[in-house]
Design an enzyme around this catalytic site. Structure first.
Site, PDB file in Angstrom:
ATOM      1  N   PRO A  12       0.794  -1.221   0.000  1.00 29.18           N
ATOM      2  CA  PRO A  12       0.000   0.000   0.000  1.00 29.18           C
ATOM      3  C   PRO A  12       0.828   1.274   0.000  1.00 29.18           C
ATOM      4  O   PRO A  12       1.862   1.358   0.668  1.00 29.18           O
ATOM      5  CB  PRO A  12      -0.829  -0.103   1.287  1.00 29.18           C
ATOM      6  N   ASN A  13       0.328   2.228  -0.749  1.00 24.36           N
ATOM      7  CA  ASN A  13       0.867   3.598  -0.846  1.00 24.36           C
ATOM      8  C   ASN A  13       2.148   3.702  -1.668  1.00 24.36           C
ATOM      9  O   ASN A  13       2.628   4.801  -1.933  1.00 24.36           O
ATOM     10  CB  ASN A  13       1.066   4.225   0.547  1.00 24.36           C
ATOM     11  N   ARG A  20       5.018  10.855  -2.388  1.00 23.78           N
ATOM     12  CA  ARG A  20       4.726  10.529  -1.002  1.00 23.78           C
ATOM     13  C   ARG A  20       5.932  10.805  -0.103  1.00 23.78           C
ATOM     14  O   ARG A  20       6.990  10.192  -0.290  1.00 23.78           O
ATOM     15  CB  ARG A  20       4.410   9.040  -0.977  1.00 23.78           C
ATOM     16  N   TYR A  25      11.123   8.958   1.511  1.00 19.67           N
ATOM     17  CA  TYR A  25      11.184   7.917   0.483  1.00 19.67           C
ATOM     18  C   TYR A  25      11.887   8.338  -0.806  1.00 19.67           C
ATOM     19  O   TYR A  25      12.087   7.515  -1.697  1.00 19.67           O
ATOM     20  CB  TYR A  25       9.758   7.428   0.167  1.00 19.67           C
ATOM     21  N   ASN A  77       8.126  -5.504  -0.812  1.00 20.90           N
ATOM     22  CA  ASN A  77       8.030  -4.363   0.093  1.00 20.90           C
ATOM     23  C   ASN A  77       6.557  -4.264   0.467  1.00 20.90           C
ATOM     24  O   ASN A  77       5.773  -3.703  -0.285  1.00 20.90           O
ATOM     25  CB  ASN A  77       8.511  -3.078  -0.590  1.00 20.90           C
ATOM     26  N   ALA A  80       3.106  -0.742   4.903  1.00 19.41           N
ATOM     27  CA  ALA A  80       2.671  -0.843   6.304  1.00 19.41           C
ATOM     28  C   ALA A  80       2.209  -2.250   6.684  1.00 19.41           C
ATOM     29  O   ALA A  80       2.171  -2.594   7.873  1.00 19.41           O
ATOM     30  CB  ALA A  80       1.559   0.169   6.571  1.00 19.41           C
ATOM     31  N   GLU A 101      12.738  -9.458   1.870  1.00 14.40           N
ATOM     32  CA  GLU A 101      12.004  -8.261   2.317  1.00 14.40           C
ATOM     33  C   GLU A 101      12.801  -7.011   1.930  1.00 14.40           C
ATOM     34  O   GLU A 101      14.018  -6.965   2.120  1.00 14.40           O
ATOM     35  CB  GLU A 101      11.857  -8.343   3.841  1.00 14.40           C
ATOM     36  N   HIS A 103      12.830  -2.608   1.956  1.00 11.47           N
ATOM     37  CA  HIS A 103      12.275  -1.303   2.355  1.00 11.47           C
ATOM     38  C   HIS A 103      13.178  -0.184   1.867  1.00 11.47           C
ATOM     39  O   HIS A 103      14.409  -0.320   1.908  1.00 11.47           O
ATOM     40  CB  HIS A 103      12.155  -1.189   3.876  1.00 11.47           C
ATOM     41  N   ARG A 110      12.876   4.206  12.761  1.00 11.12           N
ATOM     42  CA  ARG A 110      11.703   5.087  12.743  1.00 11.12           C
ATOM     43  C   ARG A 110      10.817   4.799  13.963  1.00 11.12           C
ATOM     44  O   ARG A 110      11.308   4.310  14.968  1.00 11.12           O
ATOM     45  CB  ARG A 110      10.971   4.914  11.397  1.00 11.12           C
TER      46      ARG A 110
HETATM   47  C1  DQA Z   1       8.305   1.076   3.885  1.00 16.58           C
HETATM   48  C2  DQA Z   1       8.392   1.265   5.410  1.00 16.58           C
HETATM   49  C3  DQA Z   1       7.055   1.032   6.061  1.00 16.58           C
HETATM   50  O1  DQA Z   1       7.149   1.250   7.463  1.00 16.58           O
HETATM   51  C4  DQA Z   1       6.018   1.997   5.502  1.00 16.58           C
HETATM   52  O2  DQA Z   1       4.744   1.716   6.058  1.00 16.58           O
HETATM   53  C5  DQA Z   1       5.978   1.996   4.027  1.00 16.58           C
HETATM   54  C6  DQA Z   1       7.225   1.939   3.279  1.00 16.58           C
HETATM   55  C7  DQA Z   1       9.624   1.413   3.177  1.00 16.58           C
HETATM   56  O3  DQA Z   1       9.794   1.002   2.043  1.00 16.58           O
HETATM   57  O4  DQA Z   1      10.465   2.119   3.744  1.00 16.58           O
HETATM   58  O5  DQA Z   1       4.910   2.095   3.424  1.00 16.58           O
HETATM   59  O6  DQA Z   1       8.011  -0.287   3.630  1.00 16.58           O
END
Ligand code: DQA
Length: 145
Positions: A12-13, A20, A25, A77, A80, A101, A103, A110
């Site tokens: 998501p997002n 964003r 990011y 990735n 959240a 995984e 990120h 964080r």
């Molecule tokens: C994320 C880190 C997560 O905590 C966050 O909710 C994201 C992006 C990252 O790529 O840094 O949506 O996965």
């Protein structure tokens, strides 16, 4: 689709990357990252299948599909869902396809609510905190599998 295909799943997002919270990011979009990965994948003799969804179940379905299709690895990735989704953890445990995984940021640096990663409990490896480069590092790791 072949055994050289690496699924790159984004939660998501992440469709809003570039817009964003750029201070966290960065300015690269998901398409920019896909292009970067495709270039490197070609050099490594791999193929990329890059997807994004804001829906948890789509990510679960795609993990199952990756196994059914005989994919080499899954880079994920989960956004959240990293910090909430036992369903994604169970999916990673339910399949034999290796999961890495990824990120952009380093969730461990964080807010406390980002310090738990369910998918991380089943991932072969976690790459975090290198911006878009995290995806490339994860691809290199997938190539070694
Ligand atoms: C994320 C880190 C997560 O905590 C966050 O909710 C994201 C992006 C990252 O790529 O840094 O949506 O996965």
């Amino acid at each position: 689709m072949s055994s050289n295909t690496v699924y790159v799943l984004n939660g998501p997002n992440l469709n809003l990357l570039g817009l964003r919270e750029p201070e966290i990011y960065g300015s690269a979009t998901l398409d920019d990252i896909a292009g970067m990965l495709e270039d490197r994948a070609r050099e490594l003799g791999l193929e990329i299948d890059m997807r994004q969804s804001n829906h948890e179940g789509h990510l679960v379905d795609w993990m199952h599909e990756a196994q059914a299709e005989g994919a080499k690895a899954i880079l994920i990735n989960p956004g959240a869902y990293t910090h909430t989704s036992i369903a994604l953890l169970d999916a990673a445990r339910a399949i034999r396809t290796p999961v890495i995984e990824v990120h952009l940021s380093d969730p461990m640096q964080r807010e406390a609510f980002r310090h738990i990663s369910y998918i991380g409990m089943a991932a072969r490896q976690t790459v975090a905190g290198h911006g878009p480069h995290s995806y490339l590092i994860a691809l290199e790791a997938a190539a070694q599998l």
